[in-house]
Design an enzyme around this catalytic site. Structure first.
Site, mmCIF file in Angstrom:
data_model
loop_
_atom_site.group_PDB
_atom_site.id
_atom_site.type_symbol
_atom_site.label_atom_id
_atom_site.label_comp_id
_atom_site.label_asym_id
_atom_site.label_seq_id
_atom_site.Cartn_x
_atom_site.Cartn_y
_atom_site.Cartn_z
ATOM 1 N N ASP A 196 -4.847 -92.626 -8.695
ATOM 2 C CA ASP A 196 -3.715 -92.894 -9.557
ATOM 3 C C ASP A 196 -3.219 -91.593 -10.177
ATOM 4 O O ASP A 196 -3.949 -90.935 -10.911
ATOM 5 C CB ASP A 196 -4.188 -93.855 -10.647
ATOM 6 C CG ASP A 196 -3.033 -94.560 -11.297
ATOM 7 O OD1 ASP A 196 -2.158 -95.034 -10.563
ATOM 8 O OD2 ASP A 196 -2.993 -94.606 -12.528
ATOM 9 N N THR A 245 3.855 -92.594 -10.139
ATOM 10 C CA THR A 245 3.600 -91.381 -10.913
ATOM 11 C C THR A 245 3.394 -90.179 -9.992
ATOM 12 O O THR A 245 3.881 -89.093 -10.281
ATOM 13 C CB THR A 245 2.374 -91.546 -11.832
ATOM 14 O OG1 THR A 245 1.237 -91.869 -11.041
ATOM 15 C CG2 THR A 245 2.599 -92.640 -12.838
ATOM 16 N N THR A 246 2.698 -90.405 -8.892
ATOM 17 C CA THR A 246 2.476 -89.296 -7.963
ATOM 18 C C THR A 246 3.808 -88.846 -7.372
ATOM 19 O O THR A 246 4.109 -87.648 -7.309
ATOM 20 C CB THR A 246 1.513 -89.724 -6.840
ATOM 21 O OG1 THR A 246 0.401 -90.397 -7.433
ATOM 22 C CG2 THR A 246 1.024 -88.546 -6.052
ATOM 23 N N ASP A 258 -0.967 -101.653 -11.705
ATOM 24 C CA ASP A 258 0.180 -101.209 -10.898
ATOM 25 C C ASP A 258 0.913 -102.421 -10.343
ATOM 26 O O ASP A 258 2.138 -102.514 -10.410
ATOM 27 C CB ASP A 258 -0.293 -100.334 -9.723
ATOM 28 C CG ASP A 258 -0.540 -98.888 -10.151
ATOM 29 O OD1 ASP A 258 -0.557 -98.650 -11.381
ATOM 30 O OD2 ASP A 258 -0.713 -98.018 -9.287
HETATM 31 N N1 LIG Z 1 2.001 -99.348 4.268
HETATM 32 C C1 LIG Z 1 2.636 -98.247 3.896
HETATM 33 N N2 LIG Z 1 3.087 -97.381 4.810
HETATM 34 C C2 LIG Z 1 3.724 -96.266 4.437
HETATM 35 N N3 LIG Z 1 3.945 -95.904 3.173
HETATM 36 C C3 LIG Z 1 3.526 -96.719 2.223
HETATM 37 C C4 LIG Z 1 2.842 -97.934 2.520
HETATM 38 N N4 LIG Z 1 2.541 -98.535 1.360
HETATM 39 C C5 LIG Z 1 3.001 -97.727 0.382
HETATM 40 N N5 LIG Z 1 3.604 -96.648 0.887
HETATM 41 C C6 LIG Z 1 4.251 -95.545 0.163
HETATM 42 O O1 LIG Z 1 3.295 -94.832 -0.579
HETATM 43 C C7 LIG Z 1 3.933 -94.237 -1.696
HETATM 44 C C8 LIG Z 1 3.178 -94.541 -2.954
HETATM 45 O O2 LIG Z 1 1.931 -93.922 -2.928
HETATM 46 P P1 LIG Z 1 0.984 -93.900 -4.208
HETATM 47 O O3 LIG Z 1 0.855 -95.253 -4.749
HETATM 48 O O4 LIG Z 1 -0.229 -93.148 -3.823
HETATM 49 O O5 LIG Z 1 1.771 -92.987 -5.210
HETATM 50 P P2 LIG Z 1 2.694 -93.377 -6.424
HETATM 51 O O6 LIG Z 1 3.056 -94.814 -6.382
HETATM 52 O O7 LIG Z 1 3.802 -92.397 -6.413
HETATM 53 O O8 LIG Z 1 1.791 -93.021 -7.659
HETATM 54 P P3 LIG Z 1 0.685 -93.905 -8.424
HETATM 55 O O9 LIG Z 1 0.518 -95.174 -7.679
HETATM 56 O O10 LIG Z 1 -0.508 -93.033 -8.374
HETATM 57 O O11 LIG Z 1 1.251 -94.080 -9.775
HETATM 58 C C9 LIG Z 1 5.324 -94.809 -1.757
HETATM 59 O O12 LIG Z 1 6.223 -93.873 -1.248
HETATM 60 C C10 LIG Z 1 5.229 -96.021 -0.852
HETATM 61 O O13 LIG Z 1 6.466 -96.363 -0.288
HETATM 62 MG MG LIG Z 2 1.603 -96.392 -6.321
#
Ligand SMILES: Nc1ncnc2c1ncn2[C@@H]1O[C@H](COP(=O)(O)OP(=O)(O)OP(=O)(O)O)[C@@H](O)[C@H]1O
Ligand SMILES: [Mg+2]
Length: 552
Positions: free
Chosen positions: A63, A96-97, A392
């Site tokens: 996260d 957030t990332t 989340d």
């Molecule tokens: N099955 C999938 N295939 C490809 N990309 C995906 C898939 N599921 C989620 N994503 C992508 O992954 C990204 C989110 O990744 P992640 O949750 O690690 O980071 P975040 O949401 O930016 O931050 P955090 O969840 O740590 O607050 C988004 O761009 C989302 O569209």
């Molecule tokens: Mg996320």
């Protein structure tokens, strides 16, 4: 003739100051370092980080905001990026990332432009223009979602949880999250409103993750104070007390001299009478259940048990507030003032054993908009990470219901916006155009990073993506599991529009803010910056984790 060359001291001696390009590139370097730190965790194939704090406690997570909160960030510009993550977390609970990675990328590209002698102000203007356009496009390519679209909401929850390490249990957790949010969503004239405070999360180690359940009501992590009390009370009348059912002990050491056994008896008798009177007041109000925020004296426990009243002591303040809301009762801070109209109502109050602990369940509340999620998992690390995942999921579902709009994830929307911005750039003209173009390229860092973290070749996939989007395939994104380009809408990778919108907005804000700084003045009290850290130290750590709630 010589003019006076004596320097004028404006700042206190010892103040550290950096100006111009030096200040800017230090700030950019620090911001980039932060983005670099979380970059490898983006997406479902992103890795986790193990963080060890100064007390030796370990957190394993993926996260973004958790990682940054745990890291002891010192550089002021780096702290601004941490703030971006926190804002993102508050506004959407996810992304957030993405927000931090995008900020880092915008600054990296700005640095390249500065090297080409484009003034930071021009870059800032170009970025602002591009941001406005990007948000417009994002809105254009969004899709509607309704509270009744159960499947769609499930997929939003699953997408948010995809990247967390408990991903193998996504289906069940997604179902629980959607059901909880739908249960507490309130319809207003302006659409739906979700107060996530109405969803209580209780973590209990032990059992399997599949034992995680949704309870319609409030769970208080406390047992009844006396074994003689009834284990279940149906149709309870609930008293909520913010006062101790105890005789106040004096603050100072007082001595009472007793030289006659009858005096001692009278003294104890008086104490007993006072406690008895308190319990009588409770009884007279009609209460059959007591939640007390403070302590309950042993003798009072005994009297309560004799009256068949179920009582719990040292209840957390936050739980008291939840109980008040759910049961319609009011919290009373003087036992003598407890009345029938202060009492709350529910269907059942009951003690249940979960793992090794006895918990009190309050169900069938008059206000149905109160639910609890009881999270189970083998170890604390597991329950903690389930909590972060579920939070989340709850957030994205709530935000999706509130805004009623979603976009396609997996880098598809980012690429689509990037492409349309590139087409738009020609209309901007002037030097801002170059910054406008850089902004669109920076957006492509999302699909690129997703691909990189999945071990794919980012250049190949970007070329493919650009081609597909040019050909009108706006849902083409990165399938991180097959390592190929795919239709992300068909794969049900969807996100609420607010996550993308907020990430673009705050990344632009922080980039512009950092670009406009050309002078960093750090006061004398700051410790010296670490060698090579390129930083002005100071402002201390980011310590301090919550707590403060009343515990037994
Ligand atoms: N099955 C999938 N295939 C490809 N990309 C995906 C898939 N599921 C989620 N994503 C992508 O992954 C990204 C989110 O990744 P992640 O949750 O690690 O980071 P975040 O949401 O930016 O931050 P955090 O969840 O740590 O607050 C988004 O761009 C989302 O569209
Ligand atoms: Mg996320």
């Amino acid at each position: 003739m010589m003019t006076g060359q004596t320097p004028i001291l404006v700042l206190r001696e010892g103040t550290k100051r950096e100006k111009g390009r030096g200040a800017l590139s230090n700030n950019i370097a620090a911001a980039k370092a932060i983005a670099e730190a979380v970059r490898s965790t983006l997406g479902p194939r992103g890795l986790d980080k193990m963080l060890v704090d100064s007390m030796g406690d370990v957190v394993v997570t993926n996260d973004g905001v958790t990682i940054l909160k745990e890291m002891d960030v010192e550089h002021p510009a780096a702290k601004m990026l941490v703030e971006v993550a926190k804002t993102q977390d508050q506004e959407c609970g996810d992304g957030t990332t993405t927000a931090v990675v995008l900020s880092g990328e915008l600054l990296k590209r700005a640095e390249e432009l500065i090297d080409q002698n484009i003034h930071p102000t021009i870059i800032a203007q170009g970025y602002r223009l591009a941001c406005k356009k990007a948000l417009e496009v994002l809105n254009e390519i969004s899709e509607k979602v309704d509270i009744k679209d159960h499947e769609l909401l499930l997929n939003i929850a699953k997408t948010a949880m995809a990247s967390k390490s408990v991903s193998f249990n996504r289906d069940q957790l997604a179902e629980l999250s959607v059901n909880s949010v739908v249960a507490v969503a309130e319809k207003t004239d302006k659409g739906y409103f979700v107060d996530l405070d109405n969803i209580q999360i209780i973590k209990k180690q032990g059992g399997g993750m599949t034992d995680t359940q949704l309870i319609e009501g409030v769970i208080v992590d406390k047992e009844k104070v006396h074994t003689g009390m009834p284990p279940v009370v149906t149709n309870p009348k609930i008293a909520l007390l913010d006062a101790a059912l105890e005789i106040k002990k004096t603050e100072i050491d007082a001595k009472i001299e007793i030289n006659d056994p009858t005096q001692l008896n009278a003294f104890l008798q008086e104490e007993e009478n006072m406690l008895r009177k308190m319990v009588e007041t409770v009884k007279r109000s009609g209460a059959t259940v007591v939640f007390c925020q403070k302590g309950i004296d042993d003798l009072a426990q005994h009297f309560l048990a004799k009256e068949g009243i179920y009582a719990v002591r040292r209840v957390k303040k936050s739980d008291m507030e939840k109980l008040a809301k759910a049961t319609g009762g009011s919290i009373v801070s003087k036992v003598s003032e407890l009345n029938a109209e202060d009492l709350g109502k529910a269907g059942k109050v009951e003690e249940r054993k979960i793992g090794d602990d006895q918990l009190t369940f309050v169900t069938g509340c008059v206000n149905a908009k109160a639910v609890s999620l009881l999270l189970r998992g083998g170890t604390e690390h597991v329950t903690d990470e389930i909590e972060r995942s579920i939070e989340d999921a709850l957030n994205v579902v709530a935000v999706a219901i509130e805004d009623g709009k979603i976009v396609v994830g997996g880098g598809a929307s980012a690429e689509e916006v990037a492409m349309r911005l590139r087409d738009e750039a020609a209309k901007v003209g002037g030097r801002e155009q170059i910054a406008f173009e850089s902004f669109s390229e920076a957006l492509e860092t999302i699909p690129r990073t997703l691909a990189e973290n999945a071990g794919m070749d980012p250049i190949d996939i970007l070329i493919e993506l650009r081609k597909a989007h040019k050909a009108g395939k706006r849902n083409s994104g990165v399938n991180v599991f097959t390592g190929k380009m795919d239709d992300m809408r068909a794969l049900n990778v969807i996100e609420p529009i607010r996550v993308g919108r907020q990430a673009i907005e705050s990344a632009t804000d922080v980039a512009v803010m950092i670009l406009r700084i050309d002078d960093v003045v750090a006061s004398k009290s700051s410790p010296p910056s670490p060698p090579g850290g390129g930083g002005m130290g100071g402002m201390g750590g980011m310590g301090g984790m919550g707590g403060g709630d009343f515990e037994d």
